[in-house]
Design a protein around this motif. Structure first.
Motif, PDB file in Angstrom:
ATOM      1  N   ASN A 236       0.813  -1.211   0.000  1.00 46.66           N
ATOM      2  CA  ASN A 236       0.000   0.000   0.000  1.00 46.66           C
ATOM      3  C   ASN A 236       0.848   1.264   0.000  1.00 46.66           C
ATOM      4  OD1 ASN A 236      -2.270  -1.575  -0.070  1.00 46.66           O
ATOM      5  ND2 ASN A 236      -2.908  -1.167   2.036  1.00 46.66           N
ATOM      6  N   ARG A 237       1.933   1.240   0.763  1.00 47.94           N
ATOM      7  CA  ARG A 237       2.837   2.402   0.769  1.00 47.94           C
ATOM      8  C   ARG A 237       3.452   2.613  -0.604  1.00 47.94           C
ATOM      9  NH1 ARG A 237       7.133   1.695   3.595  1.00 47.94           N
ATOM     10  NH2 ARG A 237       6.785  -0.447   4.288  1.00 47.94           N
ATOM     11  N   ALA A 238       3.771   1.532  -1.300  1.00 51.02           N
ATOM     12  CA  ALA A 238       4.330   1.637  -2.650  1.00 51.02           C
ATOM     13  C   ALA A 238       3.303   2.209  -3.626  1.00 51.02           C
ATOM     14  CB  ALA A 238       4.823   0.270  -3.128  1.00 51.02           C
ATOM     15  N   ALA A 239       2.062   1.752  -3.518  1.00 50.67           N
ATOM     16  CA  ALA A 239       1.012   2.251  -4.409  1.00 50.67           C
ATOM     17  C   ALA A 239       0.753   3.740  -4.169  1.00 50.67           C
ATOM     18  CB  ALA A 239      -0.266   1.446  -4.208  1.00 50.67           C
ATOM     19  N   VAL A 240       0.662   4.129  -2.921  1.00 55.61           N
ATOM     20  CA  VAL A 240       0.429   5.531  -2.592  1.00 55.61           C
ATOM     21  C   VAL A 240       1.621   6.375  -3.040  1.00 55.61           C
ATOM     22  CG1 VAL A 240       0.170   7.166  -0.673  1.00 55.61           C
ATOM     23  CG2 VAL A 240      -1.192   5.065  -0.720  1.00 55.61           C
TER      24      VAL A 240
END
Length: 157
Positions: free
Chosen positions: A11-15
């Protein structure tokens, strides 16, 4: 050291990926606003020169805050002109007169593109990626762009 802030790495990578696009948009708009500041001509030169300086200073601060948000999520912010041009939703340049109306019209269109991009990410950041902090952060960015767009629109009346 590993980033453990209660958001999965995925999720951190996507954001961070979406924030990188936003950072690219901000940097391109910053550069275009700087161009307008340097090159605007006409009877309203001085007032526009000062106004555009205020706008590019605001955009520089927004850019810095986005890069820092990406870093706080444990990722690296893009920081090359090449990467910005590959990531941006904006066009680097369009044909227009070097008068205030030409510049303002182009800059306003870019702010509107950024506002729509941000608005489209507020809910997904919070709900899909479980990142309420970044959702809140970009809501503030959107409000800043809405105010800057209002200031630009006011010149076109």
């Amino acid at each position: 050291m590993k980033t453990t802030i209660g958001i999965t790495e995925e999720n951190r990578a996507a954001v961070s990926g979406q924030l990188a696009k936003l950072l690219a948009d901000e940097f391109v708009l910053y550069t275009k606003t700087l161009n307008a500041h340097w090159n605007v001509e006409g009877k309203d030169f001085h007032s526009m020169h000062v106004f555009l300086e205020e706008q590019y200073n605001q955009l520089q601060e927004l850019s810095d805050s986005i890069a820092e948000r990406i870093r706080s999520l444990g990722h690296y912010a893009p920081a090359t002109l090449k990467s910005f041009l590959e990531l941006t939703h904006l066009t680097e340049y369009s044909e227009r007169k070097n008068d205030s109306i030409g510049f303002i019209t182009e800059l306003l269109e870019d702010h509107n593109i950024i506002i729509e991009f941000i608005r489209g990410n507020i809910t997904p950041f919070a709900e899909d990626f479980k990142d309420a902090g970044t959702s809140d952060f970009i809501t503030g960015l959107m409000e800043g762009h809405e105010k800057m767009a209002w200031m630009l629109r006011a010149h076109l009346k």
